[in-house]
Design an enzyme around this catalytic site. Structure first.
Site, PDB file in Angstrom:
ATOM      1  CG  HIS A  17      -1.977  -1.119   1.473  1.00 12.36           C
ATOM      2  ND1 HIS A  17      -2.095  -1.665   2.536  1.00 12.36           N
ATOM      3  CD2 HIS A  17      -2.779  -1.580   0.441  1.00 12.36           C
ATOM      4  CE1 HIS A  17      -3.009  -2.459   2.484  1.00 12.36           C
ATOM      5  NE2 HIS A  17      -3.688  -2.460   1.021  1.00 12.36           N
ATOM      6  CE  LYS A  41     -11.492  -5.681   3.485  1.00 12.75           C
ATOM      7  NZ  LYS A  41     -10.553  -5.951   2.491  1.00 12.75           N
ATOM      8  NE  ARG A  90      -3.231  -6.991  -4.378  1.00 11.85           N
ATOM      9  CZ  ARG A  90      -4.005  -7.382  -3.198  1.00 11.85           C
ATOM     10  NH1 ARG A  90      -3.508  -7.810  -2.190  1.00 11.85           N
ATOM     11  NH2 ARG A  90      -5.102  -6.829  -3.239  1.00 11.85           N
ATOM     12  CB  SER A 128      -4.398  -6.487   4.784  1.00 11.29           C
ATOM     13  OG  SER A 128      -3.960  -5.186   4.340  1.00 11.29           O
TER      14      SER A 128
HETATM   15  P1  ADP Z   1      -9.994  -3.030  -0.728  1.00 10.05           P
HETATM   16  O1  ADP Z   1      -9.868  -1.749  -0.765  1.00 10.05           O
HETATM   17  O2  ADP Z   1     -10.196  -3.944  -1.500  1.00 10.05           O
HETATM   18  O3  ADP Z   1     -10.449  -3.331   0.847  1.00 10.05           O
HETATM   19  P2  ADP Z   1      -6.969  -3.114   0.458  1.00 10.05           P
HETATM   20  O4  ADP Z   1      -7.357  -2.028   1.538  1.00 10.05           O
HETATM   21  O5  ADP Z   1      -6.286  -4.132   0.892  1.00 10.05           O
HETATM   22  O6  ADP Z   1      -8.270  -3.659  -0.408  1.00 10.05           O
HETATM   23  O7  ADP Z   1      -6.401  -2.365  -0.640  1.00 10.05           O
HETATM   24  C1  ADP Z   1      -6.511  -1.083  -0.942  1.00 10.05           C
HETATM   25  C2  ADP Z   1      -5.973  -0.777  -2.434  1.00 10.05           C
HETATM   26  O8  ADP Z   1      -4.464  -1.249  -2.475  1.00 10.05           O
HETATM   27  C3  ADP Z   1      -6.630  -1.676  -3.649  1.00 10.05           C
HETATM   28  O9  ADP Z   1      -6.394  -1.041  -4.850  1.00 10.05           O
HETATM   29  C4  ADP Z   1      -5.586  -2.939  -3.793  1.00 10.05           C
HETATM   30  O10 ADP Z   1      -5.707  -3.520  -4.828  1.00 10.05           O
HETATM   31  C5  ADP Z   1      -4.163  -2.176  -3.491  1.00 10.05           C
HETATM   32  N1  ADP Z   1      -3.427  -3.167  -2.858  1.00 10.05           N
HETATM   33  C6  ADP Z   1      -3.430  -3.886  -2.004  1.00 10.05           C
HETATM   34  N2  ADP Z   1      -2.121  -4.482  -1.625  1.00 10.05           N
HETATM   35  C7  ADP Z   1      -1.189  -4.274  -2.810  1.00 10.05           C
HETATM   36  C8  ADP Z   1       0.120  -4.624  -3.118  1.00 10.05           C
HETATM   37  N3  ADP Z   1       0.614  -5.573  -2.250  1.00 10.05           N
HETATM   38  N4  ADP Z   1       0.474  -3.943  -4.008  1.00 10.05           N
HETATM   39  C9  ADP Z   1      -0.250  -2.963  -4.795  1.00 10.05           C
HETATM   40  N5  ADP Z   1      -1.472  -2.653  -4.477  1.00 10.05           N
HETATM   41  C10 ADP Z   1      -1.783  -3.149  -3.328  1.00 10.05           C
END
Ligand code: ADP
Length: 158
Positions: A17, A41, A90, A128
């Site tokens: 992130h 979730k 990803r 995460s």
């Molecule tokens: P969500 O928004 O679906 O609840 P997250 O909070 O984990 O999921 O992720 C927020 C954003 O960061 C999303 O666009 C997700 O694809 C991106 N993201 C999560 N992990 C990574 C990573 N390892 N590398 C690049 N982008 C990521």
């Protein structure tokens, strides 16, 4: 000023992130990391905790702010005057869902654009949920999350 938001649950923030947030801050004059209050979730950390962990990780980056939000992402984007919504991509499994959300967001707010940044190679399989699973089982997540996030995870999960 061209402003972008980077929305997500960030439960908790990982180095994947942070990589996206920092790269977005090099493309836009200002980036607001938008921490979603109530994703569908189960969360480990409260909204305030998720915001604080992200803020602490980026304390030295001047043009990134971290704020909680609830409701539609496009409404939050408009409320802060954003022109773009940044998301990280990803492996291929992110694509379908992100594409679907991007089309819906454009339908809801044609004045906003989604910008996708491809993950860096080292973070391709970082999420995460995987981090939480590994910490719960006693694994070391050094180098995958900031030190203060690792500590918070260990306190909460062990
Ligand atoms: P969500 O928004 O679906 O609840 P997250 O909070 O984990 O999921 O992720 C927020 C954003 O960061 C999303 O666009 C997700 O694809 C991106 N993201 C999560 N992990 C990574 C990573 N390892 N590398 C690049 N982008 C990521």
């Amino acid at each position: 000023m061209t402003l972008a938001i980077y929305p997500g649950s960030f439960d908790p923030v990982t180095n994947g992130h942070l990589d996206i947030a920092i790269r977005a801050a090099q493309l836009f004059e200002k980036v607001v990391v938008a921490v979603y209050d109530a994703p569908p979730k189960r969360l480990l950390f409260t909204t305030e905790e998720r915001c604080q962990m992200f803020r602490r990780a980026l304390a030295d980056v001047g043009n990134i702010a971290v704020e909680p939000y609830t409701g539609l992402t496009v409404h939050f984007a408009r409320s802060v005057g954003a022109r773009a919504i940044v998301r990280g991509l990803r492996a291929s499994q992110d694509f379908e869902r992100e594409f679907e959300m991007a089309l819906m967001n454009r339908q809801l707010a044609a004045d906003l654009d989604q910008v996708f940044l491809a993950t860096s190679l080292g973070f391709q399989f970082l999420s995460s949920s995987l981090i939480k699973e590994v910490v719960q089982l006693g694994g070391d997540v050094n180098g995958l999350v900031p030190a203060h996030v690792k500590e918070a995870l260990e306190q909460r999960l062990r």
